[in-house]
Motif scaffolding. Structure first.
Motif, PDB file in Angstrom:
ATOM      1  N   ARG A  68      42.448  39.390  41.176  1.00  0.00           N
ATOM      2  CA  ARG A  68      42.503  39.274  42.644  1.00  0.00           C
ATOM      3  C   ARG A  68      41.644  40.387  43.227  1.00  0.00           C
ATOM      4  O   ARG A  68      41.474  41.448  42.609  1.00  0.00           O
ATOM      5  CB  ARG A  68      43.934  39.466  43.192  1.00  0.00           C
ATOM      6  CG  ARG A  68      44.991  38.491  42.688  1.00  0.00           C
ATOM      7  CD  ARG A  68      44.881  37.121  43.389  1.00  0.00           C
ATOM      8  NE  ARG A  68      46.069  36.323  43.132  1.00  0.00           N
ATOM      9  CZ  ARG A  68      46.309  35.653  41.994  1.00  0.00           C
ATOM     10  NH1 ARG A  68      45.449  35.706  41.009  1.00  0.00           N
ATOM     11  NH2 ARG A  68      47.417  34.956  41.868  1.00  0.00           N
ATOM     12  N   LYS A  69      41.224  40.168  44.461  1.00  0.00           N
ATOM     13  CA  LYS A  69      40.489  41.205  45.184  1.00  0.00           C
ATOM     14  C   LYS A  69      41.493  41.947  46.080  1.00  0.00           C
ATOM     15  O   LYS A  69      42.229  41.309  46.851  1.00  0.00           O
ATOM     16  CB  LYS A  69      39.404  40.550  46.041  1.00  0.00           C
ATOM     17  CG  LYS A  69      38.517  41.559  46.714  1.00  0.00           C
ATOM     18  CD  LYS A  69      37.442  40.871  47.536  1.00  0.00           C
ATOM     19  CE  LYS A  69      36.622  41.957  48.205  1.00  0.00           C
ATOM     20  NZ  LYS A  69      35.910  41.487  49.352  1.00  0.00           N
ATOM     21  N   VAL A  71      42.594  43.783  49.160  1.00  0.00           N
ATOM     22  CA  VAL A  71      42.004  43.821  50.509  1.00  0.00           C
ATOM     23  C   VAL A  71      42.769  44.718  51.497  1.00  0.00           C
ATOM     24  O   VAL A  71      42.229  45.073  52.547  1.00  0.00           O
ATOM     25  CB  VAL A  71      41.880  42.393  51.100  1.00  0.00           C
ATOM     26  CG1 VAL A  71      40.820  41.612  50.364  1.00  0.00           C
ATOM     27  CG2 VAL A  71      43.219  41.658  51.067  1.00  0.00           C
ATOM     28  N   THR A  88      43.548  36.945  47.184  1.00  0.00           N
ATOM     29  CA  THR A  88      43.538  38.402  47.404  1.00  0.00           C
ATOM     30  C   THR A  88      44.852  39.014  46.915  1.00  0.00           C
ATOM     31  O   THR A  88      45.805  38.311  46.588  1.00  0.00           O
ATOM     32  CB  THR A  88      43.364  38.760  48.894  1.00  0.00           C
ATOM     33  OG1 THR A  88      44.472  38.237  49.618  1.00  0.00           O
ATOM     34  CG2 THR A  88      42.062  38.237  49.451  1.00  0.00           C
TER      35      THR A  88
END
Ligand SMILES: Nc1nc2c(c(=O)[nH]1)N[C@H]1C(S)=C(S)[C@@H](COP(=O)(O)OP(=O)(O)OC[C@H]3O[C@@H](n4cnc5c(N)ncnc54)[C@H](O)[C@@H]3O)O[C@H]1N2
Ligand code: MOO
Length: 394
Positions: A68-69, A71, A88
């Protein structure tokens, strides 16, 4: 009025006497050891919001993939308003609100962070992991503590977690203490011939404190009938439970019994088949209970432990006050000739109980090291070493 009755009969009369059940509201700081009058109901859900059980990363389980990113970041105490984007993750800490859109927290030890990307082993992740759901502890309106429950440090913590600041508990009785005797003076003053220091007062006061009761109102009265009548009248206007020491025997200056009767107190019984404390009188006036304790210090303490203490504890809602006793083997054989119940100051050592020397009712010396009282029943003339005896710790 019953006269010269057995210890068993005294206990049964006192256990069956009706005790008023009143309530009072106390702050949490004074609630320890008190007993709830009514059930405690949760005014808020706890947790109030979904929050993280770990330091790590919040994700949406349904978003595909093993990375996942990252954020956003949410700290404990924050109130995030995050527009959730698929794929995310949000850096999150224990106790911090789980943002809308996320449903699972991965602890940071299970994650490899590369730049702003996290990687994890999908096999280990389950839906809802490490998310403490709103209302998981309790919902609004749920009973969290039943009535008649002893409040402990743990239950005080529970109440505090709900934002509760006061609790309704069973009210304490208001206790009064009348000390009779011309010879009694306070320690700290000089003893004149014939005088003795007041030891019953401090012993009873501290015992009441130990039981969680407020300090009693204390009256001191000379052995003059009119004075004893007047002081008893004054005390009965103020208290729920009245304790007196001295003046209850048969001497020319023992005015407590007639003075109680002049004040409308009904004697329930007078004199008990016990040593010490034989001339004990217990009476009642409406809901009020009166204990006229024989003045000798060991008689006062013995009667207090056996009878006054369980009555006061029951008054405060303790339903086990009459049954709490332990059995311990006797260290040395004990014999007695008279058919009375003996209450003997005793010391516990290596699992056995030793009866101490100095059992006369004027003698306070054994109280210096005793751990409690041993009961030797009325009908027994001897109890052998090693036999189990009932032991009442202070
Ligand atoms: N002829 C009889 N005399 C006595 C009998 C009996 O059956 N026949 N019983 C004895 C027994 S047993 C006892 S117990 C005592 C009880 O007497 P009272 O309740 O009338 O108490 P007093 O005479 O006032 O005091 C007894 C004793 O205790 C000392 N005392 C009193 N108050 C205090 C205090 N606040 N702090 C320390 N010590 C206190 C007082 O000086 C006496 O020495 O009666 C026997 N007599
Ligand atoms: O009963 Mo008294 O209490 O022996 O001295």
């Amino acid at each position: 009025m019953l006269e010269f009755i057995s210890v068993t009969q005294v206990k049964s009369l006192l256990q069956n006497s009706s005790i008023p059940r009143k309530s009072e509201q106390v702050p949490l700081s004074e609630a320890l050891g008190r007993i709830t009058y009514s059930p405690v109901i949760a005014p808020i859900p706890v947790p109030l919001f979904d929050n993280s059980g770990m330091d790590g990363y919040a994700i949406c389980f349904a978003d595909a993939g093993d990375s996942r990113k990252v954020v956003h970041m949410v700290q404990a105490g924050a109130s995030p308003s995050i527009e959730w984007e698929k794929g995310t993750a949000v850096r999150i800490f224990t106790g911090a609100p789980v943002p809308k859109g996320a449903d699972t927290v991965i602890q940071q030890e299970w994650v490899t962070l590369v730049g702003d990307q996290i990687f994890f082993d999908l096999e280990k992740i389950t839906l809802g992991m490490h998310v403490r759901k709103a209302g998981a502890q309790c919902h609004v309106g749920e009973e969290v503590i039943p009535e008649n429950t002893l409040l402990t440090p743990g239950s005080i913590g529970l109440l505090a977690s709900l934002g509760i600041t006061t609790v309704e508990v069973i009210a304490k009785p208001k206790v009064g203490l009348i000390l009779t005797g011309d010879e009694i003076v306070e320690s700290g003053t000089e003893l004149l011939p014939g005088q003795i220091f007041n030891s019953n007062g401090p012993a009873i006061q501290t015992y009441l404190t130990q039981l969680g009761l407020d300090l009693p109102t204390i009256w001191k009265v000379k052995d003059q009938k009119d004075e004893v009548v007047r002081v008893i009248r004054e005390a009965l206007n103020e208290v729920d439970v009245l304790l007196l020491t001295g003046g209850i025997s048969v001497g020319d200056f023992d005015f407590v019994k007639p003075a109680l009767e002049e004040n409308g107190v009904d004697p329930v019984f007078y004199k008990v088949k016990q040593r010490p404390g034989k001339p004990l009188l217990v009476g009642s006036k409406g809901p009020q209970i009166v204990f006229a304790l024989p003045g000798n210090p060991a008689s006062v303490l013995s009667c207090f432990i056996q009878y006054v203490k369980p009555v006061l504890l029951t008054w405060m809602g303790d339903q086990g006050a009459w049954t709490r006793k332990i059995e311990v083997p006797l260290a040395e054989t004990f014999t007695k000739k008279v058919p009375l119940t003996f209450f003997l100051k005793a010391k516990l050592e290596n699992g056995k109980v030793h009866i101490l020397p100095g059992q006369e009712s004027f003698n306070l010396l054994p109280f210096g090291i005793a751990d409690g009282l041993v009961e030797i029943p009325e009908e027994l003339e001897a109890i052998d070493k090693g036999s189990l005896v009932i032991f009442y710790p202070w």
